[in-house]
Design an enzyme around this catalytic site. Structure first.
Site, PDB file in Angstrom:
ATOM      1  N   ASP A  81      11.925  -1.688 -14.092  1.00 27.57           N
ATOM      2  CA  ASP A  81      10.706  -2.487 -14.165  1.00 27.57           C
ATOM      3  C   ASP A  81      11.024  -3.669 -15.086  1.00 27.57           C
ATOM      4  O   ASP A  81      11.979  -3.616 -15.874  1.00 27.57           O
ATOM      5  CB  ASP A  81       9.513  -1.676 -14.689  1.00 27.57           C
ATOM      6  CG  ASP A  81       8.185  -2.380 -14.365  1.00 27.57           C
ATOM      7  OD1 ASP A  81       8.214  -3.567 -13.953  1.00 27.57           O
ATOM      8  OD2 ASP A  81       7.121  -1.758 -14.529  1.00 27.57           O
TER       9      ASP A  81
HETATM   10  C1  BGC Z   1       5.054  -4.452 -13.420  1.00 28.80           C
HETATM   11  C2  BGC Z   1       5.670  -4.247 -12.044  1.00 28.80           C
HETATM   12  C3  BGC Z   1       5.939  -5.589 -11.412  1.00 28.80           C
HETATM   13  C4  BGC Z   1       6.844  -6.394 -12.335  1.00 28.80           C
HETATM   14  C5  BGC Z   1       7.173  -7.768 -11.805  1.00 28.80           C
HETATM   15  C6  BGC Z   1       5.860  -5.395 -14.274  1.00 28.80           C
HETATM   16  O1  BGC Z   1       5.143  -5.726 -15.417  1.00 28.80           O
HETATM   17  O2  BGC Z   1       4.924  -3.208 -14.061  1.00 28.80           O
HETATM   18  O3  BGC Z   1       4.808  -3.497 -11.239  1.00 28.80           O
HETATM   19  O4  BGC Z   1       6.503  -5.426 -10.157  1.00 28.80           O
HETATM   20  O5  BGC Z   1       6.199  -6.561 -13.580  1.00 28.80           O
HETATM   21  O6  BGC Z   1       6.079  -8.602 -11.827  1.00 28.80           O
END
Ligand code: BGC
Length: 759
Positions: free
Chosen positions: A229
């Site tokens: 993530d």
């Molecule tokens: C989120 C993800 C997301 C990623 C990119 C993170 O903060 O938890 O779900 O895909 O950011 O935006």
């Protein structure tokens, strides 16, 4: 493309660089070897392709895109075809916009209604979350675009999401929190899995080899790549060893240097690095070699968004058939800020730059003239008496009132959790005021997760529209007027109040720890076990027509562990309008071998039926449908015995039942020691006779024989034979020495012989 060959030509620096993003959204390219960079984007219910200033919280603007219903809504379709269609539409848009991977689906279990991201998540039930996500993935990937199932794993709150440790026992992880990922991997092979920010039992998900390699790859057979993530990496080298192939968005080279250093000093094997690079290259070429010429037709996809929303909206209550409204005949007052500005999506990384978002007030004009009063602001929680007064006046003059209520944007979002489960006070206040002057009230809700409804018994209609995308107003009005027959079913329970929720005492934890003390009893599994009244049960949803479910049939009455059993039922539309019913199959374990929920969903099928039409639905059950995760053997296990098959159209409306006898083919390991209790020996088929013959007699004073009983009437009355037998059950073999002359040698011999019998 021969990726192994490319890897062999790459320098250590190039390989380390490949394992992190070039920027927020791109992988790195290696020009001299013909490796292109590819772009990824959120997700999950539309494109958030950022052309300029990148961020991961949806702060900066992205390209204009189509906002499809969020997972809180699509899950209510209980329809794999709907999910596949949604996936296909998004996959096509990705091809048109040159996006290799869409960052979704998000499948974390809804443990508490307070989790700020529940609007993005599918369900409180692992079976439905897995099945629907697998279908979505199949849809997207059929367009040669990847998905990223997220956030793996046990990431069920936003509070301290990047540091908190989810303290969850093994059985609960296996039965509740892992299966959505497991099912999706086994059925649909997502191109990527995104590891979550949090720790699980003290270990960062992104540093857990057990999670990312032993379970994900070795057990479930995952073939794609694991991406972190955004910003989830703590120790890059440990992460790589555990199985995180790609770090996003990268660390401006800092962590690449760590990788290089570790390979040079021998603390990281270069093979592990090569393997990660190989997986990344495979994804890149899988995408670039199958590029398709597609057009992102926003108008056409808007229509798809409307059609999908219609499959998701749930009619929760419809007393006196207040709905559907009669075109032009009922004088209608429409009240509430959300009628003029629908809340159709949640905040954070899933935020879509949608431009075509008509309001209900606009769309209703196609049906009839309506009186609109704002009543309350859709943005904040402030009681405005002038707005209330106007709304009450409008309500008085109308025959029926439709109130568009819901949660303002600031109430639920990625990044933080809700602090309570109520609607804004100004809305509850207004609804009460309206009810004083008007009996015929329908409430339409725009919210990403359950709300308390203190007025639920007093209004006649409730329509749960969730955050159903940019087509919300069109879909809702079609349902209000009966142009579309509602067919959604709740994929989560609506408890009466927040305090009823099983996680209530432990959410969101303290001291960087959150205890999942409720174990497997999440959602309906808990409310049913506690026989607790709920506002609306899991699986509930009404229709304008009626359905009859009958004729439950099993293709065999007994099923061995290695076999499957087919369950079929007939569903008939007995009303006057075409509609869709969701047949739900639950299984109850009556063997008593383990602590189990009252019942668990193990099959569902959405069936479309014309008036008078009847269809037969068949669902297949296998070992997993009966099993629980037995931590003694670290495997799934179901005991021999009877299981109830329960079919209905809601968890609280089971209309057909049957029993199937399951025959286990697994022998649980059993070792007899001097501490083994007699009850366990008596319960074991192979040990029962020996125990009765050789051990029970040593129960001495505890087991009073007939003569003793006669001699001592008082004792016999006080301690019956059943009581004595029951007490004997819990007596360990070693205690027989206390009740009779039972030398150690004899005891040890008995233990030996019992173990012999087990061989
Ligand atoms: C989120 C993800 C997301 C990623 C990119 C993170 O903060 O938890 O779900 O895909 O950011 O935006």
């Amino acid at each position: 493309m021969n990726v192994k060959e490319i890897v062999s030509k790459m320098t250590l620096e190039e390989k380390a660089g490949m394992c992190s993003g070039a920027d927020f959204w791109h992988t790195r390219g290696v020009e001299r070897l013909g490796v292109p960079a590819v772009m990824v984007s959120d997700g999950p219910n539309g494109l958030r392709k950022q052309a300029n200033q990148a961020d991961h919280l949806g702060v900066n603007e992205s390209i204009e895109a189509v906002c499809f219903p969020a997972a809180c809504a699509t899950s209510c379709s209980f329809d794999r075809n709907v999910m596949r269609k949604l996936g296909k539409a998004i996959g096509k848009e990705c091809q048109a916009e040159d996006l290799s991977v869409i960052l979704g689906p998000a499948v974390n279990i809804k443990r508490s209604p307070l989790c700020g991201r529940n609007f993005e998540y599918v369900s409180e039930d692992p079976y439905v979350a897995g099945e629907l996500s697998a279908a979505f993935i199949q849809g997207v990937q059929s367009k040669d675009v990847g998905t990223s199932i997220k956030h793996f794993a046990a990431n069920n709150q936003e509070y301290h999401r990047m540091s908190v440790s989810s303290e969850v026992d093994e059985r609960t992880l296996r039965e509740i929190y892992y299966p959505p990922f497991e099912t999706a991997v086994k059925k649909a092979q997502p191109w990527t899995v995104m590891n979550s920010y949090n720790r699980i039992n003290g270990i960062f998900a992104g540093e857990s080899k057990e999670l990312l390699t032993d379970i994900l790859r070795d057990e479930w057979g995952f073939k794609g790549l694991v991406v972190s993530d955004w910003g989830a990496v703590s120790d890059r080298v440990e992460g790589l060893k555990a199985g995180v192939d790609l770090e996003m968005p990268g660390s401006l080279g800092t962590n690449d240097q760590e990788i290089i250093k570790a390979v040079r000093d021998g603390s990281l094997s270069e093979e592990i690095l090569d393997q990660a690079v190989e997986r990344i290259l495979k994804l890149i070429f899988r995408y670039t070699e199958h590029r398709k010429k597609e057009v992102f037709d926003r108008k056409k996809d808007h229509k798809k968004a409307v059609e999908l929303a219609k499959q998701c909206i749930v009619l929760l209550k419809n007393e006196d058939k207040i709905l559907p409204l009669k075109d032009g005949k009922d004088e209608i007052a429409v009240i509430g800020g959300f009628a003029a500005k629908p809340r159709f999506q949640g905040g954070g990384s899933g935020h879509i730059n949608a431009k075509q978002v008509p309001s209900a007030v606009e769309i209703l004009q196609n049906y009839q003239k309506v009186r609109y009063a704002e009543g309350f602001s859709a943005k904040e929680d402030v009681i405005d008496q002038k707005l209330v007064k106007d709304a009450v006046e409008a309500a008085k003059k109308a025959k029926k009132v439709v109130i568009f209520a819901g949660l303002p944007d600031s109430f639920e979002s990625e990044g933080y959790d809700r602090s309570h489960m109520r609607l804004p006070d100004c809305q509850n206040y207004l609804i009460k005021k309206i009810l004083k002057v008007q009996k015929n009230v329908v409430v339409v809700l725009h919210n990403g997760s359950p709300v308390e409804m203190p007025w639920a018994d007093d209004v006649k209609g409730i329509v749960e529209a969730y955050l159903c995308g940019e087509g919300a107003a069109e879909a809702v009005t079609d349902i209000l007027y009966g142009k579309t027959n509602p067919c959604g079913k709740l994929a989560e329970t609506f408890p009466m109040k927040l305090e009823d929720n099983p996680s209530y005492l432990n959410f969101p934890g303290t001291d960087e720890k959150v205890s999942y003390a409720e174990g497997i009893f999440v959602g309906y599994r808990y409310y049913e076990a506690k026989k607790m009244p709920v506002r609306f049960p899991f699986g509930h949803g009404l229709s304008y027509t009626q359905f009859e479910i009958s004729n439950l049939h099993l293709n065999q009455k007994a099923v061995k562990e290695s076999e499957t059993v087919e369950v079929s039922v007939d569903v008939k539309n007995t009303g006057k309008m075409a509609g869709k019913e969701v047949v739900q199959l639950y299984v109850r374990d009556t063997t008593g071998a383990a602590i189990r929920p009252e019942k668990e969903l193990k099959g569902f099928e959405a069936v479309e039926l014309e008036p008078g039409e009847k269809k037969t639905v068949t669902m297949t059950l296998n070992k997993r449908s009966f099993a629980w995760y037995n931590v003694k053997i670290h495997d799934w296990y179901a005991a021999t015995g009877d299981y109830r098959i329960m079919v209905g159209n809601s968890s609280q409306n089971i209309v057909e039942e049957a029993v199937v006898h399951y025959i286990s083919e697994t022998e649980l390991p059993f070792v007899v020691t001097k501490d083994t209790i007699l009850g366990d020996l008596l319960a074991h088929e192979k040990l029962r006779d020996y125990t009765k013959r050789n051990l029970m007699e040593h129960m001495g004073v505890l087991v009073a024989d007939e003569n003793t009983q006669k001699a001592n009437q008082a004792a016999a009355e006080a301690i019956t034979t059943e009581m004595q037998e029951a007490m004997a059950q819990y007596t360990p073999i070693r205690s027989l020495r206390s009740f009779s002359d039972y030398p150690n040698e004899e005891m040890e011999k008995a233990v030996r012989e019992l173990n012999e019998l087990l061989k």
